[in-house]
Design a protein around this motif. Structure first.
Motif, PDB file in Angstrom:
ATOM      1  N   TYR A  12       0.825  -1.289  -0.098  1.00 52.19           N
ATOM      2  CA  TYR A  12       0.063  -0.115   0.025  1.00 52.19           C
ATOM      3  C   TYR A  12       0.945   1.138  -0.019  1.00 52.19           C
ATOM      4  CZ  TYR A  12       1.186  -1.032   4.822  1.00 52.19           C
ATOM      5  OH  TYR A  12       2.002  -1.093   5.919  1.00 52.19           O
ATOM      6  N   SER A 103     -13.917  -4.682  13.080  1.00 47.84           N
ATOM      7  CA  SER A 103     -14.627  -5.380  11.844  1.00 47.84           C
ATOM      8  C   SER A 103     -15.256  -6.723  12.396  1.00 47.84           C
ATOM      9  CB  SER A 103     -13.836  -5.752  10.879  1.00 47.84           C
ATOM     10  OG  SER A 103     -13.262  -4.333  10.272  1.00 47.84           O
ATOM     11  N   HIS A 129     -19.413   3.434   8.177  1.00 49.31           N
ATOM     12  CA  HIS A 129     -18.118   2.634   7.971  1.00 49.31           C
ATOM     13  C   HIS A 129     -18.255   1.230   8.471  1.00 49.31           C
ATOM     14  CE1 HIS A 129     -13.953   1.469   7.461  1.00 49.31           C
ATOM     15  NE2 HIS A 129     -13.811   1.245   8.656  1.00 49.31           N
ATOM     16  N   GLY A 131     -16.491  -1.315   9.128  1.00 48.30           N
ATOM     17  CA  GLY A 131     -15.294  -2.215   9.059  1.00 48.30           C
ATOM     18  C   GLY A 131     -15.032  -2.786   7.861  1.00 48.30           C
ATOM     19  N   GLN A 132     -13.858  -3.600   7.786  1.00 51.10           N
ATOM     20  CA  GLN A 132     -12.961  -4.057   6.648  1.00 51.10           C
ATOM     21  C   GLN A 132     -13.494  -5.184   6.023  1.00 51.10           C
ATOM     22  OE1 GLN A 132     -11.709  -1.981   4.549  1.00 51.10           O
ATOM     23  NE2 GLN A 132     -10.872  -0.177   5.489  1.00 51.10           N
ATOM     24  N   THR A 133     -13.965  -6.211   6.794  1.00 48.55           N
ATOM     25  CA  THR A 133     -14.173  -7.583   6.177  1.00 48.55           C
ATOM     26  C   THR A 133     -15.248  -7.661   5.192  1.00 48.55           C
ATOM     27  OG1 THR A 133     -16.118  -7.693   7.749  1.00 48.55           O
ATOM     28  CG2 THR A 133     -14.208  -8.579   8.654  1.00 48.55           C
ATOM     29  N   THR A 137     -17.641  -4.408   4.705  1.00 50.04           N
ATOM     30  CA  THR A 137     -17.740  -3.958   3.411  1.00 50.04           C
ATOM     31  C   THR A 137     -18.905  -3.610   2.520  1.00 50.04           C
ATOM     32  OG1 THR A 137     -15.476  -4.172   2.976  1.00 50.04           O
ATOM     33  CG2 THR A 137     -16.411  -3.291   1.169  1.00 50.04           C
ATOM     34  N   SER A 140     -21.373  -1.345   4.136  1.00 51.82           N
ATOM     35  CA  SER A 140     -20.798   0.086   4.279  1.00 51.82           C
ATOM     36  C   SER A 140     -22.035   1.080   3.620  1.00 51.82           C
ATOM     37  CB  SER A 140     -19.677   0.204   3.471  1.00 51.82           C
ATOM     38  OG  SER A 140     -19.370   1.680   3.354  1.00 51.82           O
ATOM     39  N   ARG A 145     -16.947   1.900  -1.804  1.00 53.16           N
ATOM     40  CA  ARG A 145     -16.434   0.918  -0.996  1.00 53.16           C
ATOM     41  C   ARG A 145     -16.876  -0.489  -1.673  1.00 53.16           C
ATOM     42  NH1 ARG A 145     -16.504   0.246   4.815  1.00 53.16           N
ATOM     43  NH2 ARG A 145     -14.660  -0.948   4.369  1.00 53.16           N
ATOM     44  N   ASN A 207     -16.027   7.373  10.323  1.00 54.52           N
ATOM     45  CA  ASN A 207     -15.468   7.862   8.925  1.00 54.52           C
ATOM     46  C   ASN A 207     -16.415   8.579   8.196  1.00 54.52           C
ATOM     47  OD1 ASN A 207     -13.397   7.614   7.088  1.00 54.52           O
ATOM     48  ND2 ASN A 207     -14.451   6.156   5.744  1.00 54.52           N
ATOM     49  N   TYR A 386     -12.600   8.558   3.800  1.00 54.94           N
ATOM     50  CA  TYR A 386     -11.360   8.113   2.929  1.00 54.94           C
ATOM     51  C   TYR A 386     -10.896   9.050   2.121  1.00 54.94           C
ATOM     52  CZ  TYR A 386     -11.465   3.573   4.840  1.00 54.94           C
ATOM     53  OH  TYR A 386     -11.784   2.659   6.122  1.00 54.94           O
TER      54      TYR A 386
END
Length: 422
Positions: A12, A103, A129, A131-133, A137, A140, A145, A207, A386
């Motif tokens: 990244y 998440s 937001h 989380g990112q799992t 996602t 979201s 995203r 976020n 973001y």
């Protein structure tokens, strides 16, 4: 070795700044320059960098046990469960510590709701937001995203959030009757499959733009959930553990959700820890449905226990409220003098202020430019969504003193004086 050569192996992108140490609210780069971290790293350093009490607790635990399988009892984890219930709303009865991040805490709370109700669908809010799992996602509240991952998790419906400054329904606070809650009925009737298990909400969006719901919103939402037998989950990953000047935002808003998820600030000074706190109804999800190797880590639990001892003190929380009120007052004054600042909102040290162009449109480019320029003035600022949003966020470590709050505001003033677009 130049910066690019050093970072070529990283998947990244990273900034040009290389940080070497931190103390309290301050972070230092490799040239020795000091920055006030108004993002508390990733909003997780509730006690700032290198908190001595938390590090001492971790060192003591280090000499005993670092980790065991969570099938066994341990003093740090047993103590953590008791401490969390002691500072949670009175309807909370169980703590699930076998998770290691926000998440998967949110995902676990949703699984619990689905298991308890026998239903599947979930409501979340615009701009959320969560989380990112892959599950989070898909829930979201931002299309950008979800865009790369088609059909990642079915049965999620996003509904308008209580964003009073830019109300989806064109209403104004005080005369809207909480239309954003009433209209969920339409989504239930026409957009869902009629089998909604839960609504998951951030009490104040993290976020999504630091959106603070109006008083009474959560009472109305609680009633809606009760009327339709829907589980209400509070994602307090960012708002919990003193961030609002209360242990949990649920207390500030005067509502009892069915579950609260906690992470980030629970680790105090960077320990990786999370937990799901639930009422009796959500107990009973078999362990094999949601448990993680590094959940219930003893070193992290020791850090969390030390953190809770500090943050739960009334004088500590009073200071969060006082320093937050001072910053909000200074921002209100800045809003009167800088045309781009159009709304200031926050509770405790969960603060954001919104920027707009002369015609009232979200000033996304200016928001990002100011956040980038802030480093020149010794401030680390984060933006909303973001970089897609137009809100600058101020969430320093909760150990902030009044003198440090004044310094933050003085540096913000200089930032706007020198960098605000004419």
């Amino acid at each position: 070795m130049n910066h690019h050569a050093e970072t070529d192996s990283l998947y990244y992108p990273v900034s040009k700044f290389k940080m070497t140490r931190g103390e309290g609210i301050y972070l230092y780069d490799d040239s020795g320059r000091e920055y006030i971290d108004c993002a508390s790293a990733t909003f997780n350093l509730s006690l700032g960098y290198s908190n001595k009490a938390v590090l001492s607790a971790m060192r003591s635990q280090l000499d005993e046990l670092i980790h065991i399988t969570s099938n066994f009892q341990s003093n740090p984890v047993n103590t953590l469960a008791s401490k969390l219930l002691a500072v949670s709303p009175p309807n909370m009865r169980k703590v699930h510590p076998k998770v290691c991040g926000g998440s998967v805490a949110n995902e676990g709370a949703i699984k619990m709701a689905q298991h308890a109700t026998g239903r599947t669908e979930v409501f979340s809010l615009f701009r959320s937001h969560l989380g990112q799992t892959m599950m989070m996602t898909s829930m979201s509240g931002n299309s950008f995203r979800r865009a790369p991952f088609s059909n990642i998790y079915p049965g999620t419906i996003q509904v308008p959030d209580p964003y009073c400054f830019r109300c989806f329904y064109g209403r104004t606070p005080g005369n809207c009757g909480y239309t954003c809650v009433d209209k969920i009925d339409d989504f239930l009737e026409y957009a869902s499959n009629g089998r909604v298990a839960a609504i998951i909400v951030e009490p104040i969006s993290g976020n999504g733009g630091n959106i603070v719901p109006p008083r009474g919103y959560f009472q109305k939402l609680r009633t809606f959930c009760d009327d339709h037998d829907i589980i209400l989950i509070f994602d307090e990953i960012q708002t919990g553990i003193g961030r609002t000047g209360y242990m949990f935002a649920a207390e500030y808003f005067g509502v009892e959700p069915d579950a609260i998820t906690s992470a980030k600030g629970l680790g105090g000074t960077g320990a990786q820890i999370a937990a799901i706190i639930t009422n009796e109804r959500l107990a009973g999800l078999p362990s094999h449905h949601h448990s993680f190797t590094y959940g219930s880590n003893l070193l992290a639990a020791a850090a969390a226990n030390a953190t809770l001892d500090i943050v739960s003190q009334p004088e500590f929380l009073a200071n969060v409220r006082a320093t937050g009120a001072y910053i909000l007052e200074r921002l209100d004054d800045m809003q009167r003098r800088y045309r781009s600042i159009v709304d200031v909102r926050g509770v405790g040290l969960m603060i954001g202020f919104e920027l707009a162009t002369a015609d009232g449109a979200p000033a996304v480019a200016q928001t990002n430019a100011l956040a980038d320029a802030a480093m020149k003035y010794g401030l680390i600022l984060r933006t909303s969504r973001y970089g897609h949003g137009n809100v600058l966020k101020i969430r320093p470590p909760l150990i902030l003193t009044m003198d440090e709050a004044e310094t933050i505001c003085d540096r913000l003033e200089t930032l706007f004086e020198c960098e605000e677009a004419p």
